[in-house]
Design an enzyme around this catalytic site. Structure first.
Site, PDB file in Angstrom:
ATOM      1  N   HIS A   1     -10.264  -6.107   8.537  1.00 36.76           N
ATOM      2  CA  HIS A   1      -9.551  -7.161   7.780  1.00 36.76           C
ATOM      3  C   HIS A   1      -9.315  -8.433   8.598  1.00 36.76           C
ATOM      4  O   HIS A   1      -8.420  -9.213   8.290  1.00 36.76           O
ATOM      5  CB  HIS A   1      -8.213  -6.644   7.236  1.00 36.76           C
ATOM      6  CG  HIS A   1      -8.330  -5.382   6.442  1.00 36.76           C
ATOM      7  ND1 HIS A   1      -9.072  -5.303   5.293  1.00 36.76           N
ATOM      8  CD2 HIS A   1      -7.805  -4.148   6.657  1.00 36.76           C
ATOM      9  CE1 HIS A   1      -8.998  -4.071   4.821  1.00 36.76           C
ATOM     10  NE2 HIS A   1      -8.250  -3.354   5.632  1.00 36.76           N
TER      11      HIS A   1
ATOM     12  N   ASP B   1       0.854  -1.191   0.000  1.00 31.15           N
ATOM     13  CA  ASP B   1       0.000   0.000   0.000  1.00 31.15           C
ATOM     14  C   ASP B   1       0.891   1.242   0.000  1.00 31.15           C
ATOM     15  O   ASP B   1       1.227   1.796   1.038  1.00 31.15           O
ATOM     16  CB  ASP B   1      -1.002  -0.021   1.154  1.00 31.15           C
ATOM     17  CG  ASP B   1      -2.165  -0.961   0.858  1.00 31.15           C
ATOM     18  OD1 ASP B   1      -2.182  -1.566  -0.246  1.00 31.15           O
ATOM     19  OD2 ASP B   1      -3.052  -1.096   1.703  1.00 31.15           O
TER      20      ASP B   1
HETATM   21 FE   LIG Z   1      -3.965  -2.785   2.350  1.00 31.75          FE
END
Ligand SMILES: [Fe+2]
Length: 374
Positions: A202, A54
């Site tokens: 997540h 990311d």
């Molecule tokens: Fe991510």
């Protein structure tokens, strides 16, 4: 066409190469928090920077100058497919003072997928970094390995096929079998979405990857795992298959680089914060594998009802970490919060290798050796 820059890489292995300092950071983007993270990181004088996925979050910015807070906007079957490419340039220019002096190694996160027509993926990411894939026998830029400072680094792809019959798994098996622990005693594996995170965000999302690869990494005695993706800090105790294990891996999540998405604060073990199992997978996670636990303190449930024993320390603060290998058996890990002074650490731990107690050859190979002897 530009000024000439140069940096010094770390030696592959030599007792004299200890200790070197490796900065590990994830989920950076480019925000006020990112600049604080990079200022603190630079202040810690690293010899190498590891970015665990990311990178720029270009896919959360739109071409009309606004941003998008829709996490899945960049994924197919949604109306918006924009990903504002100048963000890659902004990020590159911002990082130049650091990465023109210190080498950086990068692996891909979900924000780098940037799916285009004809299923083209990771195009900007692949074209903006160099990966030693060929050098490490990999046929993909999305998984590779390299040696630095007595450590063999394995960079895995959480969004690339990873099952036993897939190229990535076969490459990993070969790569692990070729590691010479006399040259690189330390084995560090990294990928983007964590297996051992206790945050609601997540939670157990990468369970299929864990099911596919955990045994292999364990059998070869991988010492440390670094992940991002969850926007907070967490360090595990030595763990294997959700159970404390003196030869297990230490998993550290440093997805707290400071991007424009929210920080992860809620834990799946708090009342009412356990997510719906069906909410975990998406197209690039490789299916659904996160079923209720069948054994241990959380048997019959999807979440623990208190901080799991494998979770050693967790905190929702932005920051970065420094891994400092002292010698063949001792490495110092320090996590630094952005809100602290530059020389202060929020979490400090020595990771100690015990190769004599934990065999580093896979069981299968050992059985093969035994058969040969017999
Ligand atoms: Fe991510």
């Amino acid at each position: 066409m530009s000024t000439i820059y140069h940096f010094k890489t770390m030696p592959i292995s030599s007792p004299k190469s200890y200790p070197k300092r490796i900065a590990i950071v994830g989920d950076l983007g480019l925000t006020y928090n990112t600049t604080s993270t990079i200022n603190h990181l630079t202040g810690n004088n690293p010899d190498l920077v590891l970015l665990v996925g990311d990178v720029t979050y270009a896919n959360l910015y739109l071409t009309n100058g606004t941003g998008s807070d829709c996490y899945s906007c960049s994924f197919p079957d949604t109306p918006i497919h924009e990903t504002y490419q100048p963000r890659w340039d902004y990020w590159g220019r911002y990082m130049q003072p650091l990465v023109s002096k210190i080498p950086i190694m990068v692996l891909e996160g979900n924000h780098e997928i940037e799916e285009q027509a004809e299923n083209q993926t990771f195009a900007a990411y692949r074209s903006r970094f160099a990966f030693p894939s060929k050098e490490s026998g990999s046929s993909s830029q999305l998984y590779y390995s390299f040696n630095a400072g007595g450590i063999h680094f394995i960079m895995l792809g959480g969004y690339v096929a990873y099952n036993k019959s897939d190229d990535q798994y076969k490459w990993l098996e070969k790569d692990l079998a070729n590691v010479d622990r006399t040259v690189t005693p330390w084995l560090v594996a990294t990928w983007h979405p964590p297996w051992y995170s206790t945050y609601t965000a997540h939670y157990r999302e990468a369970e299929c990857m864990k099911v596919a690869m955990e045994e292999l990494l364990y059998e070869y005695g991988v010492d440390l795992v670094f992940n991002g993706h969850v926007h907070a800090y967490e360090r595990s105790n030595r763990v294997y298959n959700y159970t404390l294990d003196p030869c297990g891996l230490v998993h550290i999540t440093v997805g707290d680089g400071g991007n424009r998405e929210k920080m992860a604060i809620e834990h799946a073990d708090e009342p009412g914060k356990c997510p719906e199992p069906s909410s975990t997978p998406d197209k690039f996670m490789g299916g659904f594998c996160a079923y209720n636990f069948t054994s241990g303190p959380a048997a019959g449930n999807f979440c623990w009802d208190q901080q799991p024993e494998y979770s050693a320390y967790r905190e929702s603060s932005f920051g970065h970490g420094i891994l400092e290998v002292k010698n063949e058996t001792h490495a110092l890990w320090t996590w630094h919060r952005n809100q602290d002074m530059y020389n202060k650490a929020g979490d400090i731990i020595y990771v100690v290798r015990q190769p004599e107690k934990c065999p580093i050859k896979p069981k299968k190979q050992m059985m093969g050796d035994k058969a040969k002897r017999d």
